[in-house]
Enzyme design. Structure first.
Site, PDB file in Angstrom:
ATOM      1  CD  GLU A 148      -0.465 -25.632   6.661  1.00 53.21           C
ATOM      2  OE1 GLU A 148      -0.388 -26.408   6.001  1.00 53.21           O
ATOM      3  OE2 GLU A 148      -1.068 -24.229   6.822  1.00 53.21           O
TER       4      GLU A 148
ATOM      5  N   GLY B 125       6.923   2.485   2.194  1.00 52.90           N
ATOM      6  CA  GLY B 125       8.281   2.315   1.906  1.00 52.90           C
ATOM      7  C   GLY B 125       9.097   1.644   0.820  1.00 52.90           C
ATOM      8  CE  LYS B 126       4.789   0.788  -3.321  1.00 51.71           C
ATOM      9  NZ  LYS B 126       3.823   1.248  -2.297  1.00 51.71           N
ATOM     10  CB  THR B 127      10.021   5.477  -2.861  1.00 57.68           C
ATOM     11  OG1 THR B 127       8.714   5.285  -3.749  1.00 57.68           O
ATOM     12  CG2 THR B 127      10.824   6.360  -3.765  1.00 57.68           C
TER      13      THR B 127
ATOM     14  N   PRO C 234       0.848  -1.251   0.010  1.00 59.70           N
ATOM     15  CG  PRO C 234      -0.704  -1.722   1.729  1.00 59.70           C
ATOM     16  CD  PRO C 234       0.709  -1.927   1.087  1.00 59.70           C
TER      17      PRO C 234
END
Length: 634
Positions: free
Chosen positions: A377, A178-180, A174
């Protein structure tokens, strides 16, 4: 005597004709080649991949026998004339500035022709550099991106394992996560130029402008030995092709096609890595997603226990690009562990990463959630074990991977084109095993089975509406199955049956699901001791492989015995890598000794040549001063 400078074509010729005795590559890609005739030549590479593409087999063979290796020493001092480079650059800069202002004044290359120029911003100024230490959290993401940094800094380590430089990385999340910042940190850590732009900046009203800007930004980036192109909100141009109303070919698709060509086409873009960011990965074109990393499987060094047939069975249905991606991930994981050989555990870990997502071991989960996941699991695995049509369990894990809290992976015994009604019914029993285990042990249920329930519902409804597997409704297809595309996703499906039939379909679907639930409940209640044993093992060790699971299901065993199995495999892997490392180091020592002996001989020959020259000069001087009696001279 300084080494002779040669061009790339001469380097390739030497390798193709097997004239290279040894080759040392410095950190700045300066190749020092010693030919079999004893000549020493040098060439400065822009990128190792340039050479690897032309004579890759020779390079891999040289790395394997240690005739080609990475020299830790820096290149020799630059020649004296390099001191004039700043003056040359200053003069060239003044000329460029003069030409620029002249063009602006005369109207040449004005605004109209500048539409095709990229608007990417160079963000490599020293004061604005960002490093991984500046990014808080995101530990797994930073660990993944460190591979890109290592590739840019030390590509030879990865080439030794057959890995190629990544073509691109997709950051998903979203806005504001902090992608950039992560993309800038990669550039800061690697010390390479960072070009940032937005997907929307490629799209203009003029046809061909987007494709032109893509070409321009790659042309600019390729001027450096290595660089990073960051495209924010790539979904603006990377949307699924053919997703427009009517499926027309628009300007956005031309831009995407050009981007794909630049990333993985016929051109050389070695050292240029594309990092893209989006919060809508679901609408991206599949071809764009496939171009994260591509490798060649040929020439990779494997441990003795690697079973490629097992991996082939596990990856049934994978495309060639998927298999290449898996093998590359395994090579990267082995390199990260400082291994010389790729092991079966590396391949399996890479397979999980490709199919499920990267492990998030640092993700904090409570003991209660860990316990729920373990029983969930274990329920899947035990339900699978007792279904005759299901593939054997290959691995169980409660380590969060991708968006999953854990997983149970089965190993396909063969490729399948068709699936029977019995198989699909047993698929439903297996999928419901997790939810049933939670109910039995916890006397409660969680949201962890949401994906399982979705798959169960889809399978049961397709059995009735698409495959004609209902005894009551008969072999009839309900619904046209025609999917209309709107904004890249399925919009609706035409309905060709009545409300009465719709009600009957719902009843049939519910009956199939209820029957599957009852079967799963019976299996787990009858094997509750196995459910407890496997779940407790997972809580302690987090992972159980197929061999351990089979031993737990087929006889009485202990946790210690199962742990000893894994320990023995680790020891074998460590021993193989230790021997491989020793062989490599021994070859390196022998090559170093040969090189030192050669240099010593060259030095002795030079000294002898100088001494012989001095003797000859002295003899000539003596001959010139010879005199004879009675004043007669020659």
């Amino acid at each position: 005597m300084s080494p002779a400078k040669i061009k790339l074509d001469e380097v390739i010729r030497l390798f193709e004709n097997d004239e290279v005795a040894s080759c040392i590559i410095s950190k700045d890609n300066l190749m020092t080649i010693t030919t079999k005739s004893g000549e020493i030549k040098q060439h400065s590479l822009r990128s190792l991949d340039l050479l690897n593409q032309r004579v890759g087999d020779k390079i891999m063979a040289g790395i394997a026998n240690e005739t080609i290796k990475y020299d830790e020493e820096r290149a020799q001092d630059m020649p004296f004339w390099t001191q004039f480079i700043p003056y040359i650059i200053a003069i060239a800069l003044m000329v460029v500035l003069w030409m620029y202002f002249m063009n602006q004044a005369t109207g040449k290359n004005g605004k109209i022709s500048s539409f095709g120029k990229s608007k990417a911003k160079l963000g490599s100024e020293e004061k604005k550099k960002v490093y991984f230490a500046d990014v808080s959290g995101c530990e797994e993401e930073k660990e993944e991106l460190r591979e890109v940094v290592d590739f840019l800094k030390n590509p030879l380590k990865f080439i030794q394992l057959g890995a190629r430089i990544p073509r691109g990385v997709l950051l998903v999340g979203p806005p504001g996560t902090g992608k950039t910042m992560l993309a800038k940190a990669v550039a800061g850590e690697a010390g390479v130029p960072f070009y940032s732009t937005s997907g929307s900046e490629f799209v203009e009203m003029y046809v061909g402008v987007g494709a032109s800007r893509v070409r321009d930004i790659f042309t600019t980036a390729k001027k450096n030995n290595a660089s990073i192109i960051f495209i924010d909100e790539i979904d603006a141009v990377g949307r699924h092709r053919g997703a427009g109303l009517g499926g027309g070919h628009d300007e956005r698709e031309q831009t995407l096609n050009q981007l794909l060509v630049e990333m993985d086409g016929f051109g050389n873009n070695e050292g240029v890595i594309v990092i893209a960011a989006t919060n809508r990965p679901d609408i991206l074109d599949p071809a764009l997603l496939r171009r994260n990393i591509k490798v060649h499987a040929k020439g990779k060094p494997f441990e003795n226990d690697v079973q490629l047939d097992v991996i082939a069975k596990t990856t049934a249905g994978f495309t060639g690009a998927d298999l290449a991606n898996l093998l590359n991930e395994a090579a990267l994981l082995a390199a990260r562990k400082q291994k010389r050989l790729i092991g079966m555990n590396d391949l399996e870990e890479a397979m999980i990463k490709v199919m499920v997502g990267p492990q998030k071991k640092s993700k904090v989960i409570s003991e209660r959630e860990k316990r729920i996941t373990a029983y969930h699991e274990a329920g899947h695995a035990i339900a699978t074990y007792f279904q005759k049509t299901q593939d054997p369990v290959h691995q169980i894990s409660i380590i969060p991977s991708g968006s999953a809290g854990g997983y149970t992976m089965s190993l396909p015994k063969e490729d399948k084109i068709f699936r029977s009604k019995k198989e699909m019914e047993e698929d439903i029993v297996t999928l419901l095993g997790g939810r049933v285990a939670e109910k039995i042990i916890m006397d409660d249920i969680s949201t962890g089975a949401s994906n399982d329930i979705q798959r169960v519902s889809t399978t049961a409804r397709k059995m009735i509406t698409q495959y004609g597997m209902s005894d009551k409704l008969g072999p009839i297809v309900f619904g046209t199955g025609h999917e209309e595309v709107f904004l890249g996703r399925e919009f609706n499906s035409s309905k060709n049956y009545s409300e009465k039939i719709a009600s009957e379909i719902d009843d049939e679907v519910k009956q199939i699901v209820d029957t599957g639930y009852a079967s799963a409940e019976t299996i787990l209640l009858n094997n509750r001791d196995k459910l407890e044993f496997i779940a407790q093992f997972l809580i302690k060790n987090e992972i159980m492989d197929g061999e351990q699971f089979k031993a737990a299901m087929e006889g009485e065993t202990s946790y210690e015995a199962l742990e000893a199995m894994a320990s023995e495999r680790r020891k074998r892997s460590e021993e193989e890598n230790r021997l491989a490392r020793e062989r490599s180091e021994q070859r390196a020592k022998e090559e170093s000794a040969k090189r030192e002996e050669m240099l010593k001989k060259e030095k002795e020959d030079l000294i002898n040549s100088v001494l012989n020259g001095e003797k000859e000069l002295k003899k000539n001087d003596e001959d010139d001063n010879i005199s004879f009696p009675d004043g007669d001279n020659l």
